[in-house]
Motif scaffolding. Sequence first.
Motif, PDB file in Angstrom:
ATOM      1  N   GLU A   1       4.925  32.195 -22.369  1.00  0.00           N
ATOM      2  CA  GLU A   1       5.386  32.401 -21.047  1.00  0.00           C
ATOM      3  C   GLU A   1       5.426  31.157 -20.332  1.00  0.00           C
ATOM      4  N   ILE A   2       4.269  30.452 -20.467  1.00  0.00           N
ATOM      5  CA  ILE A   2       4.175  29.110 -19.548  1.00  0.00           C
ATOM      6  C   ILE A   2       5.298  28.047 -20.016  1.00  0.00           C
ATOM      7  N   ILE A   3       5.271  28.081 -21.378  1.00  0.00           N
ATOM      8  CA  ILE A   3       6.462  27.362 -21.912  1.00  0.00           C
ATOM      9  C   ILE A   3       7.854  27.587 -21.511  1.00  0.00           C
ATOM     10  N   ARG A   4       8.105  28.969 -21.373  1.00  0.00           N
ATOM     11  CA  ARG A   4       9.292  29.379 -21.247  1.00  0.00           C
ATOM     12  C   ARG A   4       9.752  29.097 -19.790  1.00  0.00           C
ATOM     13  N   ARG A   5       8.776  29.262 -18.803  1.00  0.00           N
ATOM     14  CA  ARG A   5       8.957  29.019 -17.384  1.00  0.00           C
ATOM     15  C   ARG A   5       9.087  27.606 -17.330  1.00  0.00           C
ATOM     16  N   ARG A   6       8.459  26.486 -17.889  1.00  0.00           N
ATOM     17  CA  ARG A   6       8.867  25.222 -17.874  1.00  0.00           C
ATOM     18  C   ARG A   6      10.288  24.988 -18.237  1.00  0.00           C
ATOM     19  N   ALA A   7      10.697  25.709 -19.089  1.00  0.00           N
ATOM     20  CA  ALA A   7      12.106  25.529 -19.726  1.00  0.00           C
ATOM     21  C   ALA A   7      12.982  25.998 -18.643  1.00  0.00           C
ATOM     22  N   TRP A   8      12.757  26.719 -17.874  1.00  0.00           N
ATOM     23  CA  TRP A   8      13.463  27.278 -16.707  1.00  0.00           C
ATOM     24  C   TRP A   8      13.838  26.393 -15.390  1.00  0.00           C
ATOM     25  N   ASN A   9      13.104  25.259 -15.480  1.00  0.00           N
ATOM     26  CA  ASN A   9      13.603  24.264 -14.558  1.00  0.00           C
ATOM     27  C   ASN A   9      14.726  23.690 -14.597  1.00  0.00           C
ATOM     28  N   GLY A  10      15.255  23.786 -16.346  1.00  0.00           N
ATOM     29  CA  GLY A  10      16.612  23.187 -16.623  1.00  0.00           C
ATOM     30  C   GLY A  10      16.565  21.732 -16.591  1.00  0.00           C
ATOM     31  N   ASP A  11      15.267  20.972 -17.054  1.00  0.00           N
ATOM     32  CA  ASP A  11      15.387  19.658 -17.025  1.00  0.00           C
ATOM     33  C   ASP A  11      16.013  19.191 -18.467  1.00  0.00           C
ATOM     34  N   ASP A  12      16.130  17.983 -18.737  1.00  0.00           N
ATOM     35  CA  ASP A  12      16.621  17.731 -20.172  1.00  0.00           C
ATOM     36  C   ASP A  12      15.605  18.130 -21.056  1.00  0.00           C
ATOM     37  N   GLY A  13      15.971  18.601 -22.194  1.00  0.00           N
ATOM     38  CA  GLY A  13      15.087  18.961 -23.203  1.00  0.00           C
ATOM     39  C   GLY A  13      14.783  20.522 -22.926  1.00  0.00           C
ATOM     40  N   TYR A  14      15.203  21.187 -21.930  1.00  0.00           N
ATOM     41  CA  TYR A  14      14.832  22.634 -21.918  1.00  0.00           C
ATOM     42  C   TYR A  14      15.111  23.352 -23.089  1.00  0.00           C
ATOM     43  N   GLN A  15      16.094  23.197 -23.872  1.00  0.00           N
ATOM     44  CA  GLN A  15      16.403  23.894 -25.151  1.00  0.00           C
ATOM     45  C   GLN A  15      15.224  23.798 -26.103  1.00  0.00           C
ATOM     46  N   ASP A  16      14.539  22.548 -26.143  1.00  0.00           N
ATOM     47  CA  ASP A  16      13.379  22.328 -27.151  1.00  0.00           C
ATOM     48  C   ASP A  16      12.030  23.328 -26.539  1.00  0.00           C
ATOM     49  N   LEU A  17      11.811  23.235 -25.377  1.00  0.00           N
ATOM     50  CA  LEU A  17      10.772  24.131 -24.704  1.00  0.00           C
ATOM     51  C   LEU A  17      11.077  25.643 -25.022  1.00  0.00           C
TER      52      LEU A  17
END
Length: 188
Positions: A59-75
């Motif tokens: 969940e922590i990793i998923r929430r990081r991805a939701w910032n939509g920054d570059d590389g969010y798909q990898d997260l």
Amino acid sequence: LLIVGFAVYSTWQIGRLGAEAYYTSRSERPLRDSERLALLRKANEVEPNNPDVVTLIGEIIRRRAWNGDDGYQDLLRAALPWFQRGMVLNRWDPYNYAFAGMCYTWLGEKEKAADMFEIGRALDPYSYYMISLYGYHLVEEGKWLPAWRYFLRSYGWKSEGNEFAKNYLDLLNRRLAEQRQKQVHSGQ
């Protein structure tokens, strides 16, 4: 010999579980996500079969991805194995399925997302939060009226502190009103 063996095993277990408890309790303090993630990973190294820790890491990793920054798909792809592992460790926890569904949604894998959300909803059909997550899924599918019904149900079950449902209800009320106005103006 049996008593000595039991004592050694018990001491080892207590030490291991104590270390896990230490890391997880420290992770509950106000910390940055990176610090919390590091502590939870240490707890997972000590006890890899704790489904709650596994889910929290994902969940922590998923929430990081939701910032939509570059590389969010990898997260998102990095979070998925944690949720899948959580499903194996506790197949009755609906949130591993819903959180995996959220990852699949953002990755554009709508069929997998739908499957995950359906399982999560089936496992916990009376949780205000799970109902909100299912509403989120319907919004992402473009099914605004059914989503509105799920958010309304969630908010009806718990209005205090249920900002997720409240915010989506506000958004959907505006969108549905705009949709009705367009239909009136187009003569439908």
